[in-house]
Design an enzyme around this catalytic site. Structure first.
Site, mmCIF file in Angstrom:
data_model
loop_
_atom_site.group_PDB
_atom_site.id
_atom_site.type_symbol
_atom_site.label_atom_id
_atom_site.label_comp_id
_atom_site.label_asym_id
_atom_site.label_seq_id
_atom_site.Cartn_x
_atom_site.Cartn_y
_atom_site.Cartn_z
ATOM 1 N N SER A 49 -3.005 -4.358 -2.678
ATOM 2 C CA SER A 49 -1.770 -4.621 -3.434
ATOM 3 C C SER A 49 -0.483 -4.217 -2.726
ATOM 4 O O SER A 49 0.583 -4.740 -3.051
ATOM 5 C CB SER A 49 -1.841 -3.926 -4.791
ATOM 6 N N LYS A 97 4.825 -7.049 -5.907
ATOM 7 C CA LYS A 97 5.822 -6.867 -6.965
ATOM 8 C C LYS A 97 6.970 -7.871 -6.902
ATOM 9 O O LYS A 97 7.627 -8.125 -7.912
ATOM 10 C CB LYS A 97 6.370 -5.445 -6.918
#
Length: 422
Positions: free
Chosen positions: A315, A59
């Site tokens: 992720s 992110k």
């Protein structure tokens, strides 16, 4: 608020600009072949380790690329975001690095560990506001402040610069294995920022590579939208995979993914939990539920990927240790090794001993036992949780319970009752 149109597609030039912006900010994360997975599937399985970023997820890429592109007036007016997790940490770190003031709205029930992480990454450059019970409550409060004070909202996925930042993951993968073809890339899908960016890069540089999006079974918003051929808001979702559970994907992201993804698969939350436990126990890798999505989907593609070069994007690793008991429980339920029953015990001495010695097998384990109420003068009722050695042991167990008049009901397939037990 971002008013970009749904016809946008990221260009390679824009992604390369993002790469330059992120130099020294986001790590070029390793692409590592995992021997255990490769042997199991008869393929070359590579992990793209975005869990090793400084904020422990990809992110930071999109958040920093967006915030670094703001105009002087936008910087002066400050920024706002709403998030309960990884996006908040990426925004907080970006604010500190760029010396921009930001306000991050988070739901009031957000675990203290996550709140502390956001404050640590942002230091004096961010304010955390806890509001409401859900992400939607936090989002509404963020948008209200954004519009009232003319601040810039940093969307977690439905934004061009965010998508281009996340797309750098795809460009890195391509550059890290460009000497041999990549047959498949499995990528988690939440709001769609990562999947839209990554798949766009591969559509340009390696169109023969099949990009497989992976969603949690309890929040299949991208799959539903693609099936409906329009971006669709789900009525309700299961929030367990909090890093990838959204009711509606981004309009920009949907427009891209419906053209660039080869397939969307969904995986059961219990399977995700088993993947988390296996990676920790066998590979010493700690990942969050969303980070386990890509690996959890491989069994559904085991025939197609045999002998192929496969990349799975890991992720993130922002997993709260307080969730460990729930993760273990969900994994056992998925494996059909944990079962809950209502058991009727006669009100006489030795009834419980009879149940243990006559009904249970030598390797069955009582993991939950709670008397609930008296049904009549002869019977007491208890809710009993049992862990079995094999799924095949269930039906013989139920048969013995009924034969000896202990069986009351089986709760695993009654969600309205079962939700109170896990």
């Amino acid at each position: 608020m971002d008013h970009t149109t749904a016809t946008y597609k990221p260009t390679l030039a824009a992604v390369e600009v993002a790469v330059e912006k992120l130099k020294g900010i986001a790590s070029v994360t390793p692409l590592v072949k995992n021997e255990r997975y490769s042997k199991h599937f008869g393929a070359n399985i590579y992990f793209k380790r975005e869990d090793l970023q400084i904020v422990r997820s990809y992110k930071i890429r999109g958040a920093y690329n967006k915030i670094a592109s703001l105009s002087p007036s936008q910087v002066e007016n400050e920024i706002v975001c709403a998030s309960a997790g990884n996006h908040a940490q990426g925004v907080a770190m970006s604010c500190k690095l760029l010396k921009i003031k930001g306000t991050i709205f988070m739901p009031s029930p957000t675990p203290k560990q996550k709140i502390d992480q956001v404050k640590m990454f942002g230091e004096d450059y961010i304010d955390v506001v806890l509001v409401g019970d859900t992400f939607d409550d936090a989002y509404d409060a963020a948008m209200e402040q954004c519009e009232r004070l003319n601040k810039t909202f940093i969307h977690p996925f439905n934004d061009e610069k965010v998508i281009e930042g996340q797309a750098t993951v795809g460009l890195e993968i391509f550059n890290q294995v460009k000497e041999e073809p990549i047959d498949y890339v499995f990528v988690p899908v939440g709001g769609g920022g990562l999947s839209a960016g990554l798949s766009s890069v591969f559509r340009i540089l390696s169109p023969e590579t099949k990009i497989i999006g992976v969603e949690p079974k309890g929040a299949p918003s991208m799959l539903t939208s693609i099936q409906n051929n329009r971006n669709t808001t789900l009525n309700s979702i299961e929030n367990f995979v909090d890093g990838a559970a959204v009711k509606r994907v981004g309009d920009l992201n949907f427009a891209i993914c419906k053209d660039t993804l080869e397939d969307i698969v969904v995986v059961d939350e219990g399977k995700i939990c088993q993947t988390i436990l296996d990676l920790y126990n066998k590979d010493a890798i700690v990942i969050e539920p969303a980070g386990a999505l890509s690996l959890s989907a491989l069994e559904q593609y085991q025939e197609q990927i045999r002998g192929k070069n496969v990349v799975c994007v890991i992720s993130g690793s922002n997993n709260d240790i307080t969730r460990t008991a729930e993760i273990k429980e969900r994994a056992l339920l998925y494996a059909k090794l944990k079962h809950y029953f209502i058991i009727k015990f006669p009100q006489r001495a030795g009834a419980l001993r009879e149940f243990v010695t006559t009904i249970l097998g030598p390797e069955d384990d009582i993991t939950h036992f709670e008397y609930t109420k008296k049904v009549n003068r002869e019977k007491d009722v208890a809710v009993v949780g049992l862990q079995l050695k094999s799924p095949d042991d269930l039906q013989p167990l139920i048969t013995k319970m009924k034969l000896h008049n202990f069986f009351g009901d089986y709760l695993n397939d009654k969600p309205d009752l079962f939700q109170f037990l896990i």
